[in-house]
Design a protein around this motif. Structure first.
Motif, PDB file in Angstrom:
ATOM      1  N   GLY A 246       5.231   7.308  -7.031  1.00 18.26           N
ATOM      2  CA  GLY A 246       6.401   8.166  -6.790  1.00 18.26           C
ATOM      3  C   GLY A 246       6.319   8.778  -5.405  1.00 18.26           C
ATOM      4  N   GLY A 247       5.080   8.882  -4.894  1.00 18.26           N
ATOM      5  CA  GLY A 247       4.875   9.343  -3.521  1.00 18.26           C
ATOM      6  C   GLY A 247       5.276  10.781  -3.281  1.00 18.26           C
ATOM      7  N   THR A 248       5.509  11.087  -2.028  1.00 16.30           N
ATOM      8  CA  THR A 248       5.834  12.451  -1.618  1.00 16.30           C
ATOM      9  C   THR A 248       7.125  12.930  -2.259  1.00 16.30           C
ATOM     10  N   CYS A 249       8.130  12.065  -2.263  1.00 16.32           N
ATOM     11  CA  CYS A 249       9.454  12.471  -2.741  1.00 16.32           C
ATOM     12  C   CYS A 249       9.405  12.942  -4.195  1.00 16.32           C
TER      13      CYS A 249
ATOM     14  N   THR B 203      10.886  20.409  -4.533  1.00 19.77           N
ATOM     15  CA  THR B 203      11.473  21.468  -3.703  1.00 19.77           C
ATOM     16  C   THR B 203      12.887  21.794  -4.171  1.00 19.77           C
ATOM     17  N   LYS B 204      13.650  20.759  -4.567  1.00 23.68           N
ATOM     18  CA  LYS B 204      15.013  21.018  -5.053  1.00 23.68           C
ATOM     19  C   LYS B 204      14.965  21.808  -6.361  1.00 23.68           C
ATOM     20  N   TYR B 205      14.005  21.492  -7.223  1.00 22.42           N
ATOM     21  CA  TYR B 205      13.857  22.213  -8.493  1.00 22.42           C
ATOM     22  C   TYR B 205      13.544  23.694  -8.218  1.00 22.42           C
TER      23      TYR B 205
ATOM     24  N   PHE C  81      -0.826  -0.741  -4.466  1.00 25.73           N
ATOM     25  CA  PHE C  81      -1.985   0.159  -4.471  1.00 25.73           C
ATOM     26  C   PHE C  81      -1.505   1.570  -4.173  1.00 25.73           C
ATOM     27  N   GLU C  82      -1.856   2.498  -5.047  1.00 24.12           N
ATOM     28  CA  GLU C  82      -1.490   3.907  -4.836  1.00 24.12           C
ATOM     29  C   GLU C  82      -2.747   4.749  -5.050  1.00 24.12           C
ATOM     30  N   GLU C  83      -3.080   5.563  -4.051  1.00 25.12           N
ATOM     31  CA  GLU C  83      -4.322   6.341  -4.153  1.00 25.12           C
ATOM     32  C   GLU C  83      -4.118   7.702  -4.812  1.00 25.12           C
ATOM     33  N   ASP C  84      -2.866   8.102  -4.952  1.00 27.14           N
ATOM     34  CA  ASP C  84      -2.632   9.437  -5.521  1.00 27.14           C
ATOM     35  C   ASP C  84      -1.725   9.307  -6.744  1.00 27.14           C
TER      36      ASP C  84
ATOM     37  N   GLY D 248       7.816  16.431  -2.583  1.00 20.83           N
ATOM     38  CA  GLY D 248       8.915  16.710  -1.652  1.00 20.83           C
ATOM     39  C   GLY D 248      10.245  16.964  -2.305  1.00 20.83           C
ATOM     40  N   CYS D 249      11.104  15.944  -2.279  1.00 23.56           N
ATOM     41  CA  CYS D 249      12.519  16.099  -2.681  1.00 23.56           C
ATOM     42  C   CYS D 249      12.695  16.779  -4.030  1.00 23.56           C
ATOM     43  N   ILE D 250      12.142  16.196  -5.085  1.00 22.22           N
ATOM     44  CA  ILE D 250      12.422  16.680  -6.446  1.00 22.22           C
ATOM     45  C   ILE D 250      11.811  18.073  -6.669  1.00 22.22           C
TER      46      ILE D 250
ATOM     47  N   ILE E 267       0.861  -1.186   0.000  1.00 21.95           N
ATOM     48  CA  ILE E 267       0.000   0.000   0.000  1.00 21.95           C
ATOM     49  C   ILE E 267       0.895   1.232   0.000  1.00 21.95           C
ATOM     50  N   GLY E 268       0.793   2.025  -1.070  1.00 23.16           N
ATOM     51  CA  GLY E 268       1.582   3.251  -1.189  1.00 23.16           C
ATOM     52  C   GLY E 268       2.695   3.102  -2.201  1.00 23.16           C
ATOM     53  N   GLY E 269       2.703   3.990  -3.184  1.00 19.74           N
ATOM     54  CA  GLY E 269       3.708   3.922  -4.259  1.00 19.74           C
ATOM     55  C   GLY E 269       4.811   4.944  -4.109  1.00 19.74           C
ATOM     56  N   GLY E 270       5.191   5.258  -2.874  1.00 15.93           N
ATOM     57  CA  GLY E 270       6.330   6.140  -2.626  1.00 15.93           C
ATOM     58  C   GLY E 270       7.625   5.347  -2.743  1.00 15.93           C
ATOM     59  N   PRO E 271       8.756   5.953  -2.375  1.00 23.75           N
ATOM     60  CA  PRO E 271      10.035   5.225  -2.455  1.00 23.75           C
ATOM     61  C   PRO E 271      10.007   3.910  -1.695  1.00 23.75           C
ATOM     62  N   GLY E 272       9.334   3.877  -0.555  1.00 25.24           N
ATOM     63  CA  GLY E 272       9.227   2.627   0.200  1.00 25.24           C
ATOM     64  C   GLY E 272       8.452   1.584  -0.588  1.00 25.24           C
ATOM     65  N   GLY E 273       7.309   2.003  -1.121  1.00 27.83           N
ATOM     66  CA  GLY E 273       6.421   1.076  -1.816  1.00 27.83           C
ATOM     67  C   GLY E 273       6.954   0.606  -3.152  1.00 27.83           C
TER      68      GLY E 273
HETATM   69  C1  LIG Z   1       9.050  19.062   1.321  1.00 26.93           C
HETATM   70  C2  LIG Z   1       9.785  17.744   1.439  1.00 26.93           C
HETATM   71  C3  LIG Z   1      11.085  17.665   0.970  1.00 26.93           C
HETATM   72  C4  LIG Z   1      11.778  16.461   1.102  1.00 26.93           C
HETATM   73  N1  LIG Z   1      13.062  16.400   0.631  1.00 26.93           N
HETATM   74  C5  LIG Z   1      13.757  15.269   0.759  1.00 26.93           C
HETATM   75  C6  LIG Z   1      15.087  15.168   0.256  1.00 26.93           C
HETATM   76  O1  LIG Z   1      15.635  16.129  -0.292  1.00 26.93           O
HETATM   77  N2  LIG Z   1      15.756  14.001   0.402  1.00 26.93           N
HETATM   78  C7  LIG Z   1      15.175  12.914   1.019  1.00 26.93           C
HETATM   79  O2  LIG Z   1      15.844  11.866   1.124  1.00 26.93           O
HETATM   80  N3  LIG Z   1      13.923  12.987   1.476  1.00 26.93           N
HETATM   81  C8  LIG Z   1      13.199  14.109   1.378  1.00 26.93           C
HETATM   82  N4  LIG Z   1      11.926  14.164   1.845  1.00 26.93           N
HETATM   83  C9  LIG Z   1      11.383  12.979   2.496  1.00 26.93           C
HETATM   84  C10 LIG Z   1      10.855  11.978   1.477  1.00 26.93           C
HETATM   85  O3  LIG Z   1       9.872  12.587   0.660  1.00 26.93           O
HETATM   86  C11 LIG Z   1      10.278  10.806   2.267  1.00 26.93           C
HETATM   87  O4  LIG Z   1      11.291  10.272   3.097  1.00 26.93           O
HETATM   88  C12 LIG Z   1       9.796   9.710   1.360  1.00 26.93           C
HETATM   89  O5  LIG Z   1       8.851  10.216   0.435  1.00 26.93           O
HETATM   90  C13 LIG Z   1       9.165   8.613   2.206  1.00 26.93           C
HETATM   91  O6  LIG Z   1       8.763   7.572   1.317  1.00 26.93           O
HETATM   92  P1  LIG Z   1       7.583   6.636   1.685  1.00 26.93           P
HETATM   93  O7  LIG Z   1       7.441   5.639   0.546  1.00 26.93           O
HETATM   94  O8  LIG Z   1       7.765   6.080   3.050  1.00 26.93           O
HETATM   95  O9  LIG Z   1       6.294   7.573   1.791  1.00 26.93           O
HETATM   96  P2  LIG Z   1       5.628   8.531   0.693  1.00 26.93           P
HETATM   97  O10 LIG Z   1       6.581   9.023  -0.318  1.00 26.93           O
HETATM   98  O11 LIG Z   1       4.851   9.545   1.502  1.00 26.93           O
HETATM   99  O12 LIG Z   1       4.619   7.585  -0.067  1.00 26.93           O
HETATM  100  C14 LIG Z   1       3.458   7.087   0.541  1.00 26.93           C
HETATM  101  C15 LIG Z   1       2.448   6.848  -0.577  1.00 26.93           C
HETATM  102  O13 LIG Z   1       1.360   6.089  -0.064  1.00 26.93           O
HETATM  103  C16 LIG Z   1       0.168   6.556  -0.628  1.00 26.93           C
HETATM  104  N5  LIG Z   1      -0.901   6.137   0.258  1.00 26.93           N
HETATM  105  C17 LIG Z   1      -1.078   6.472   1.556  1.00 26.93           C
HETATM  106  N6  LIG Z   1      -2.150   5.845   2.046  1.00 26.93           N
HETATM  107  C18 LIG Z   1      -2.650   5.083   1.039  1.00 26.93           C
HETATM  108  C19 LIG Z   1      -3.746   4.187   0.934  1.00 26.93           C
HETATM  109  N7  LIG Z   1      -4.540   3.936   1.980  1.00 26.93           N
HETATM  110  N8  LIG Z   1      -3.980   3.582  -0.248  1.00 26.93           N
HETATM  111  C20 LIG Z   1      -3.161   3.807  -1.325  1.00 26.93           C
HETATM  112  N9  LIG Z   1      -2.104   4.631  -1.274  1.00 26.93           N
HETATM  113  C21 LIG Z   1      -1.856   5.268  -0.102  1.00 26.93           C
HETATM  114  C22 LIG Z   1       0.355   8.060  -0.734  1.00 26.93           C
HETATM  115  O14 LIG Z   1      -0.485   8.612  -1.715  1.00 26.93           O
HETATM  116  C23 LIG Z   1       1.829   8.138  -1.118  1.00 26.93           C
HETATM  117  O15 LIG Z   1       2.010   8.197  -2.532  1.00 26.93           O
HETATM  118  C24 LIG Z   1      11.176  15.327   1.704  1.00 26.93           C
HETATM  119  C25 LIG Z   1       9.855  15.424   2.164  1.00 26.93           C
HETATM  120  C26 LIG Z   1       9.157  16.595   2.022  1.00 26.93           C
HETATM  121  C27 LIG Z   1       7.718  16.670   2.518  1.00 26.93           C
END
Ligand SMILES: Cc1cc2nc3c(=O)[nH]c(=O)nc-3n(C[C@H](O)[C@H](O)[C@H](O)COP(=O)(O)OP(=O)(O)OC[C@H]3O[C@@H](n4cnc5c(N)ncnc54)[C@H](O)[C@@H]3O)c2cc1C
Length: 112
Positions: free
Chosen positions: A39-42, A50-52, A33-36, A46-48, A10-16
């Motif tokens: 690629g997630g927050t990063c 904000t750096k841009y 499963f990704e609801e948004d 977030g990362c990309i 659940i979640g297509g961020g870097p972890g997922g």
């Molecule tokens: C402004 C900002 C700048 C950042 N800059 C950096 C940086 O320069 N370098 C760095 O290493 N890190 C940075 N980070 C941190 C980095 O973004 C996070 O560490 C990373 O995104 C965490 O990955 P994750 O997969 O755990 O979670 P996320 O990337 O948050 O992914 C979680 C995903 O799960 C999905 N999701 C949640 N609930 C559900 C559900 N019930 N069903 C389906 N999908 C769901 C969400 O839509 C989301 O896409 C930054 C964060 C922010 C906010």
């Protein structure tokens, strides 16, 4: 076709997405499963992005602090260059004292 999966992510961020990529390498079938946005927050917020923005702000600051020889805000060419390069193009300039300048913008054909 076998739709059975070993792992639900659940979640297509870097972890997922890394888990989803690693699962088949380890012989497991995964569904993600990704609801948004994948690629997630990063990648998306977030990362990309904000750096841009920080990079663009730095360019704008450098341009603003550069003394202009003639009038104007002096950011037109820098802004043009940033936009053209963001679209995969190039900006060229050739200048001859007393004769004027020639600016060339090259953009890739859409879909090329
Ligand atoms: C402004 C900002 C700048 C950042 N800059 C950096 C940086 O320069 N370098 C760095 O290493 N890190 C940075 N980070 C941190 C980095 O973004 C996070 O560490 C990373 O995104 C965490 O990955 P994750 O997969 O755990 O979670 P996320 O990337 O948050 O992914 C979680 C995903 O799960 C999905 N999701 C949640 N609930 C559900 C559900 N019930 N069903 C389906 N999908 C769901 C969400 O839509 C989301 O896409 C930054 C964060 C922010 C906010």
């Amino acid at each position: 076709m076998d739709h059975k999966k070993d792992i639900a992510i659940i979640g297509g961020g870097p972890g997922g997405y890394l888990a989803a990529l690693r699962a088949p390498q380890l012989g497991r079938k995964a569904v993600l499963f990704e609801e948004d946005r994948v690629g997630g927050t990063c990648m998306n917020y977030g990362c990309i992005p904000t750096k841009y923005l920080l990079h663009q702000t730095k360019i704008l600051k450098e341009v603003r602090e550069t003394k202009t020889v003639v009038g104007g805000a002096g950011i037109g060419l820098a802004v043009t260059k940033a936009i053209v390069e963001a679209h995969g193009g190039t900006v060229g300039a050739a200048s001859e004292p007393g004769r004027g300048s020639v600016f060339t913008i090259t953009l890739p054909r859409p879909g090329a």
